[in-house]
Design a protein around this motif. Structure first.
Motif, PDB file in Angstrom:
ATOM      1  N   GLN A  57       0.835  -1.203   0.000  1.00 52.34           N
ATOM      2  CA  GLN A  57       0.000   0.000   0.000  1.00 52.34           C
ATOM      3  C   GLN A  57       0.874   1.258   0.000  1.00 52.34           C
ATOM      4  OE1 GLN A  57      -3.536   0.073  -0.312  1.00 52.34           O
ATOM      5  NE2 GLN A  57      -2.827   2.106  -0.909  1.00 52.34           N
ATOM      6  N   THR A  70     -10.081  -8.655   2.792  1.00 50.26           N
ATOM      7  CA  THR A  70     -10.507  -7.276   2.539  1.00 50.26           C
ATOM      8  C   THR A  70      -9.309  -6.424   2.127  1.00 50.26           C
ATOM      9  OG1 THR A  70     -12.344  -7.456   4.095  1.00 50.26           O
ATOM     10  CG2 THR A  70     -11.572  -5.233   3.586  1.00 50.26           C
ATOM     11  N   ARG A  71      -8.192  -6.590   2.819  1.00 55.71           N
ATOM     12  CA  ARG A  71      -6.972  -5.841   2.463  1.00 55.71           C
ATOM     13  C   ARG A  71      -6.483  -6.236   1.074  1.00 55.71           C
ATOM     14  NH1 ARG A  71      -2.671  -5.751   7.127  1.00 55.71           N
ATOM     15  NH2 ARG A  71      -1.934  -4.004   5.895  1.00 55.71           N
ATOM     16  N   THR A 125      -8.679  -4.746  -1.595  1.00 57.63           N
ATOM     17  CA  THR A 125      -8.364  -3.318  -1.744  1.00 57.63           C
ATOM     18  C   THR A 125      -7.132  -3.141  -2.626  1.00 57.63           C
ATOM     19  OG1 THR A 125      -9.339  -2.796   0.401  1.00 57.63           O
ATOM     20  CG2 THR A 125      -7.758  -1.203  -0.489  1.00 57.63           C
ATOM     21  N   ASP A 153      -8.043  -3.971  -6.207  1.00 57.94           N
ATOM     22  CA  ASP A 153      -8.795  -2.860  -6.799  1.00 57.94           C
ATOM     23  C   ASP A 153      -7.874  -1.740  -7.268  1.00 57.94           C
ATOM     24  OD1 ASP A 153     -11.166  -4.212  -6.330  1.00 57.94           O
ATOM     25  OD2 ASP A 153     -11.702  -3.041  -4.546  1.00 57.94           O
ATOM     26  N   GLN A 154      -6.668  -1.681  -6.703  1.00 57.86           N
ATOM     27  CA  GLN A 154      -5.685  -0.665  -7.091  1.00 57.86           C
ATOM     28  C   GLN A 154      -4.705  -1.200  -8.139  1.00 57.86           C
ATOM     29  OE1 GLN A 154      -4.463   1.894  -3.488  1.00 57.86           O
ATOM     30  NE2 GLN A 154      -5.147  -0.061  -2.616  1.00 57.86           N
TER      31      GLN A 154
END
Length: 159
Positions: free
Chosen positions: A53, A100-101, A104, A107-108
């Motif tokens: 991230q 969930t992480r 995410t 999705d990026q």
């Protein structure tokens, strides 16, 4: 001879720095990074996801990211219910918090690649036992995938 040079040393250094900054700012080449995960320690995997991230945030959208999973690293996506039949894997970290992480990150634009060799060796069905894995996410060999990505200019990171 130096007296005829139109720039003094400070102006020359400043001009070179400005040139470098303008070149870097105008670059359309995305950062290309591949992370290699072959460990099953949850805290270590969480740290790797945190690094991913941060990498995305720092690149500001101009990045290509792959995560190559093999061996015990498959535990990152392994559904806890699949741990009963998976062999050689100590943990199944693919619970709701981790997935969930991972979603995410996907999705990026992050691609999670899974080694078919490892899935077979550990008796894991990638499509039923691993979270969100599609046909395009399967690679025959993690080492071959890592090698090819590095040959394409991807920077290798082993968190």
């Amino acid at each position: 001879m130096c007296e005829r040079w139109p720039f003094n040393r400070e102006r020359l250094v400043l001009a070179l720095l400005l040139c470098g900054l303008l070149t870097a700012a105008g670059s359309d080449t995305p950062e290309r990074v591949v992370y290699h995960i072959n460990f099953d320690d949850r805290k270590h995997q969480e740290y790797a996801l945190y690094n991913l991230q941060n990498q995305i945030d720092g690149a500001r959208g101009n990045i290509q990211l792959f995560v190559v999973l093999h061996g015990a690293g498959l535990s990152l996506l392994l559904d806890p219910e699949a741990l009963a039949h998976a062999t050689g894997i100590k943990t199944a970290n693919g619970d709701q918090v981790m997935t969930t992480r991972i979603d995410t990150l996907r999705d990026q634009g992050v691609r999670f690649l899974v080694a078919a060799n490892s899935a077979r060796r550990h008796h894991i069905d990638p499509f039923n036992d691993l979270h969100g894995v599609d046909t395009d996410d399967i690679v025959p060999s993690a080492i071959t995938a890592l090698t090819r990505l590095q040959q394409q200019g991807f920077v290798y990171i082993k968190p």
